[in-house]
Scaffold this active site. Structure first.
Site, PDB file in Angstrom:
ATOM      1  N   ILE A 185      -0.113   1.441  -2.755  1.00  0.00           N
ATOM      2  CA  ILE A 185       0.741   2.485  -2.179  1.00  0.00           C
ATOM      3  C   ILE A 185       2.180   2.221  -2.599  1.00  0.00           C
ATOM      4  O   ILE A 185       2.730   1.143  -2.352  1.00  0.00           O
ATOM      5  CB  ILE A 185       0.614   2.510  -0.644  1.00  0.00           C
ATOM      6  N   HIS A 199       6.783  -3.455  -6.502  1.00  0.00           N
ATOM      7  CA  HIS A 199       6.160  -3.709  -7.806  1.00  0.00           C
ATOM      8  C   HIS A 199       4.884  -2.875  -7.987  1.00  0.00           C
ATOM      9  O   HIS A 199       3.949  -3.271  -8.659  1.00  0.00           O
ATOM     10  CB  HIS A 199       5.944  -5.203  -8.060  1.00  0.00           C
ATOM     11  N   ALA A 258      -5.229  -5.630  -5.567  1.00  0.00           N
ATOM     12  CA  ALA A 258      -5.689  -4.885  -6.741  1.00  0.00           C
ATOM     13  C   ALA A 258      -5.363  -5.618  -8.037  1.00  0.00           C
ATOM     14  O   ALA A 258      -6.082  -5.486  -9.029  1.00  0.00           O
ATOM     15  CB  ALA A 258      -5.053  -3.499  -6.750  1.00  0.00           C
ATOM     16  N   PHE A 259      -4.273  -6.390  -8.007  1.00  0.00           N
ATOM     17  CA  PHE A 259      -3.885  -7.131  -9.213  1.00  0.00           C
ATOM     18  C   PHE A 259      -4.997  -8.086  -9.651  1.00  0.00           C
ATOM     19  O   PHE A 259      -5.155  -8.358 -10.854  1.00  0.00           O
ATOM     20  CB  PHE A 259      -2.595  -7.915  -8.938  1.00  0.00           C
ATOM     21  N   GLU A 260      -5.758  -8.614  -8.680  1.00  0.00           N
ATOM     22  CA  GLU A 260      -6.801  -9.591  -8.979  1.00  0.00           C
ATOM     23  C   GLU A 260      -8.139  -8.943  -9.347  1.00  0.00           C
ATOM     24  O   GLU A 260      -9.095  -9.648  -9.697  1.00  0.00           O
ATOM     25  CB  GLU A 260      -7.011 -10.529  -7.781  1.00  0.00           C
TER      26      GLU A 260
HETATM   27  N1  INI Z   1      -2.028  -5.106  -3.716  1.00  0.00           N
HETATM   28  C1  INI Z   1      -2.714  -3.968  -3.478  1.00  0.00           C
HETATM   29  O1  INI Z   1      -3.944  -3.939  -3.714  1.00  0.00           O
HETATM   30  N2  INI Z   1      -2.093  -2.871  -3.007  1.00  0.00           N
HETATM   31  C2  INI Z   1      -0.746  -2.853  -2.729  1.00  0.00           C
HETATM   32  O2  INI Z   1      -0.223  -1.783  -2.291  1.00  0.00           O
HETATM   33  C3  INI Z   1       0.009  -4.045  -2.942  1.00  0.00           C
HETATM   34  N3  INI Z   1       1.394  -4.115  -2.603  1.00  0.00           N
HETATM   35  O3  INI Z   1       1.884  -3.247  -1.873  1.00  0.00           O
HETATM   36  O4  INI Z   1       2.101  -5.031  -2.998  1.00  0.00           O
HETATM   37  C4  INI Z   1      -0.674  -5.175  -3.470  1.00  0.00           C
HETATM   38  N4  INI Z   1      -0.005  -6.321  -3.718  1.00  0.00           N
HETATM   39  C5  INI Z   1      -0.672  -7.583  -3.944  1.00  0.00           C
HETATM   40  C6  INI Z   1      -1.142  -7.792  -5.377  1.00  0.00           C
HETATM   41  O5  INI Z   1      -2.297  -7.023  -5.645  1.00  0.00           O
HETATM   42  C7  INI Z   1      -1.489  -9.243  -5.623  1.00  0.00           C
HETATM   43  O6  INI Z   1      -2.505  -9.636  -4.728  1.00  0.00           O
HETATM   44  C8  INI Z   1      -0.275 -10.184  -5.461  1.00  0.00           C
HETATM   45  O7  INI Z   1       0.798  -9.748  -6.284  1.00  0.00           O
HETATM   46  C9  INI Z   1      -0.645 -11.637  -5.846  1.00  0.00           C
HETATM   47  O8  INI Z   1      -1.092 -11.725  -7.205  1.00  0.00           O
END
Ligand code: INI
Length: 163
Positions: A87, A93, A61-63
């Site tokens: 979740i 984080h 989701a971060f991307e």
């Molecule tokens: N990304 C999600 O979309 N959902 C999550 O619950 C999650 N957790 O649990 O960490 C998550 N982490 C990855 C994040 O989106 C990035 O892809 C990662 O930090 C690399 O930039």
């Protein structure tokens, strides 16, 4: 007595050959896939041709904001539907990932003028996520697709009204 003031509103009608982009994260894929299905189903039911739905996948989701930005700024899509699942129990984080996804998607909409519907689940548990992905609490992907359709229609209505 003066009557009520007319509002300018979008309708749940796809009027034209607009392209809708779905940008979906692969993290928690078993949940996000249900959101994608809900969004695609809603777009198809409202008359969007299959060829006018573009599906883009990101790692998490971060991307989402970066990929949404590319799609929105391309000039080739009417709206973007961001889908993901963060979740709390699964990530220390949580607040950063969920917060950045929400803030980033909002910034993309504001910067480009293209609607970005936020269909990212942010839940405490997997159960709550599943409930919102096509089981007892509806499907937030379908909801986000409806919002995208309405916002495209609202944009057309605002243009027609001179705004
Ligand atoms: N990304 C999600 O979309 N959902 C999550 O619950 C999650 N957790 O649990 O960490 C998550 N982490 C990855 C994040 O989106 C990035 O892809 C990662 O930090 C690399 O930039």
């Amino acid at each position: 007595m003066m009557g009520p003031i007319d509002s300018i509103e979008g309708r749940l009608v796809v009027d034209g050959d607009q392209v809708f982009a779905i940008v979906a994260a692969r993290f928690n894929e078993f949940v996000v896939e249900r959101l994608v299905e809900g969004a695609v189903d809603t777009l198809l039911r409202h008359g969007v041709a299959r060829e006018r739905i573009v599906l883009v996948k990101t790692p998490g989701a971060f991307e989402l904001p970066l990929a949404c930005q590319r799609m929105a700024a391309s000039g080739n899509v009417a709206a973007v539907i961001a889908l993901g699942c963060v979740i709390r129990g699964a990530t220390p984080h949580f607040d950063y990932v969920a917060g950045e996804a929400a803030k980033g998607c909002g910034q993309v909409a504001a910067a480009t003028g293209i609607p970005v519907a936020f269909g990212v689940l942010t839940t405490d548990t997997i159960e709550q996520a599943v409930e919102r992905a096509g089981t007892k609490a509806g499907n937030k992907g379908a909801d986000a697709a409806r919002v995208a359709i309405e916002m495209v229609s609202l944009g057309q209505a605002l243009t027609e009204s001179g705004y």
